[in-house]
Write a protein that holds these residues in place. Structure first.
Motif, PDB file in Angstrom:
ATOM      1  N   LEU A  40      14.046 -10.149  -6.966  1.00  0.00           N
ATOM      2  CA  LEU A  40      15.152  -9.512  -7.671  1.00  0.00           C
ATOM      3  C   LEU A  40      16.280  -9.162  -6.700  1.00  0.00           C
ATOM      4  CD1 LEU A  40      16.372  -8.403 -10.255  1.00  0.00           C
ATOM      5  CD2 LEU A  40      15.060  -6.304  -9.897  1.00  0.00           C
ATOM      6  N   GLN A  41      15.929  -8.664  -5.538  1.00  0.00           N
ATOM      7  CA  GLN A  41      16.941  -8.335  -4.537  1.00  0.00           C
ATOM      8  C   GLN A  41      17.681  -9.596  -4.093  1.00  0.00           C
ATOM      9  OE1 GLN A  41      15.472  -6.105  -1.204  1.00  0.00           O
ATOM     10  NE2 GLN A  41      17.506  -5.354  -0.724  1.00  0.00           N
ATOM     11  N   ALA A  42      16.955 -10.693  -3.893  1.00  0.00           N
ATOM     12  CA  ALA A  42      17.581 -11.952  -3.510  1.00  0.00           C
ATOM     13  C   ALA A  42      18.503 -12.451  -4.625  1.00  0.00           C
ATOM     14  CB  ALA A  42      16.514 -12.994  -3.184  1.00  0.00           C
ATOM     15  N   ASP A  43      18.069 -12.318  -5.880  1.00  0.00           N
ATOM     16  CA  ASP A  43      18.899 -12.731  -7.014  1.00  0.00           C
ATOM     17  C   ASP A  43      20.188 -11.912  -7.088  1.00  0.00           C
ATOM     18  OD1 ASP A  43      16.936 -14.577  -7.690  1.00  0.00           O
ATOM     19  OD2 ASP A  43      16.172 -13.400  -9.389  1.00  0.00           O
ATOM     20  N   ILE A  44      20.079 -10.613  -6.865  1.00  0.00           N
ATOM     21  CA  ILE A  44      21.256  -9.742  -6.901  1.00  0.00           C
ATOM     22  C   ILE A  44      22.226 -10.119  -5.786  1.00  0.00           C
ATOM     23  CG2 ILE A  44      22.045  -7.370  -6.531  1.00  0.00           C
ATOM     24  CD1 ILE A  44      19.418  -6.491  -7.968  1.00  0.00           C
ATOM     25  N   GLU A  45      21.693 -10.339  -4.599  1.00  0.00           N
ATOM     26  CA  GLU A  45      22.546 -10.721  -3.467  1.00  0.00           C
ATOM     27  C   GLU A  45      23.217 -12.068  -3.712  1.00  0.00           C
ATOM     28  OE1 GLU A  45      19.943 -10.422  -0.094  1.00  0.00           O
ATOM     29  OE2 GLU A  45      19.956  -8.236  -0.162  1.00  0.00           O
ATOM     30  N   GLN A  46      22.484 -13.023  -4.293  1.00  0.00           N
ATOM     31  CA  GLN A  46      23.060 -14.332  -4.592  1.00  0.00           C
ATOM     32  C   GLN A  46      24.152 -14.210  -5.652  1.00  0.00           C
ATOM     33  OE1 GLN A  46      22.364 -17.314  -2.972  1.00  0.00           O
ATOM     34  NE2 GLN A  46      24.219 -17.926  -4.059  1.00  0.00           N
ATOM     35  N   TYR A  47      23.910 -13.395  -6.673  1.00  0.00           N
ATOM     36  CA  TYR A  47      24.909 -13.171  -7.709  1.00  0.00           C
ATOM     37  C   TYR A  47      26.185 -12.586  -7.100  1.00  0.00           C
ATOM     38  CZ  TYR A  47      27.339 -11.185 -11.691  1.00  0.00           C
ATOM     39  OH  TYR A  47      28.303 -10.860 -12.601  1.00  0.00           O
ATOM     40  N   ALA A  48      26.026 -11.586  -6.244  1.00  0.00           N
ATOM     41  CA  ALA A  48      27.187 -10.969  -5.607  1.00  0.00           C
ATOM     42  C   ALA A  48      27.930 -11.982  -4.741  1.00  0.00           C
ATOM     43  CB  ALA A  48      26.756  -9.767  -4.777  1.00  0.00           C
ATOM     44  N   HIS A  49      27.207 -12.783  -3.996  1.00  0.00           N
ATOM     45  CA  HIS A  49      27.811 -13.810  -3.147  1.00  0.00           C
ATOM     46  C   HIS A  49      28.583 -14.818  -4.000  1.00  0.00           C
ATOM     47  CE1 HIS A  49      27.812 -17.630  -0.869  1.00  0.00           C
ATOM     48  NE2 HIS A  49      28.109 -16.825   0.144  1.00  0.00           N
ATOM     49  N   ASP A  50      27.968 -15.289  -5.073  1.00  0.00           N
ATOM     50  CA  ASP A  50      28.622 -16.243  -5.968  1.00  0.00           C
ATOM     51  C   ASP A  50      29.852 -15.636  -6.630  1.00  0.00           C
ATOM     52  OD1 ASP A  50      26.596 -18.013  -5.294  1.00  0.00           O
ATOM     53  OD2 ASP A  50      25.554 -17.818  -7.220  1.00  0.00           O
ATOM     54  N   TYR A  51      29.760 -14.359  -7.014  1.00  0.00           N
ATOM     55  CA  TYR A  51      30.880 -13.681  -7.660  1.00  0.00           C
ATOM     56  C   TYR A  51      32.061 -13.573  -6.711  1.00  0.00           C
ATOM     57  CZ  TYR A  51      33.587 -10.090 -10.020  1.00  0.00           C
ATOM     58  OH  TYR A  51      34.599  -9.392 -10.612  1.00  0.00           O
ATOM     59  N   VAL A  52      31.795 -13.208  -5.461  1.00  0.00           N
ATOM     60  CA  VAL A  52      32.869 -13.090  -4.473  1.00  0.00           C
ATOM     61  C   VAL A  52      33.497 -14.454  -4.226  1.00  0.00           C
ATOM     62  CG1 VAL A  52      33.358 -12.597  -2.050  1.00  0.00           C
ATOM     63  CG2 VAL A  52      31.978 -11.014  -3.382  1.00  0.00           C
ATOM     64  N   ASN A  53      32.691 -15.478  -4.081  1.00  0.00           N
ATOM     65  CA  ASN A  53      33.229 -16.821  -3.847  1.00  0.00           C
ATOM     66  C   ASN A  53      34.043 -17.315  -5.045  1.00  0.00           C
ATOM     67  OD1 ASN A  53      32.250 -17.031  -1.262  1.00  0.00           O
ATOM     68  ND2 ASN A  53      30.396 -18.099  -1.877  1.00  0.00           N
ATOM     69  N   GLU A  54      33.580 -17.023  -6.248  1.00  0.00           N
ATOM     70  CA  GLU A  54      34.305 -17.431  -7.455  1.00  0.00           C
ATOM     71  C   GLU A  54      35.639 -16.686  -7.531  1.00  0.00           C
ATOM     72  OE1 GLU A  54      35.179 -19.470 -10.929  1.00  0.00           O
ATOM     73  OE2 GLU A  54      33.496 -19.815  -9.589  1.00  0.00           O
ATOM     74  N   SER A  55      35.631 -15.405  -7.220  1.00  0.00           N
ATOM     75  CA  SER A  55      36.863 -14.618  -7.239  1.00  0.00           C
ATOM     76  C   SER A  55      37.866 -15.135  -6.214  1.00  0.00           C
ATOM     77  CB  SER A  55      36.560 -13.147  -6.971  1.00  0.00           C
ATOM     78  OG  SER A  55      35.797 -12.602  -8.006  1.00  0.00           O
TER      79      SER A  55
END
Length: 59
Positions: A40-55
């Motif tokens: 779950l922690q890895a998923d959250i970190e990946q989501y945040a990373h993807d969100y920043v890159n998308e932004s």
């Protein structure tokens, strides 16, 4: 620990107070909890990373 205890620990240890796990109603071992927590922690970190890159890509 049962499903409810597992959810409460995940919420507490990962600081996500409104998280509701979609997991089976059964007893879980400490090892299973640690595995779920790490995933779950890895998923959250990946989501945040993807969100920043998308932004950044959208300017």
């Amino acid at each position: 620990m049962n499903r409810q205890e597992l959810e409460q620990r995940l919420r507490s240890e990962l600081a996500i107070p409104f998280y509701n796990a979609k997991i089976a109603e059964r007893d879980y071992s400490e090892a299973e909890f640690q595995e779920m927590k790490a995933q779950l922690q890895a998923d959250i970190e990946q989501y945040a990373h993807d969100y920043v890159n998308e932004s950044n890509a959208n300017g």
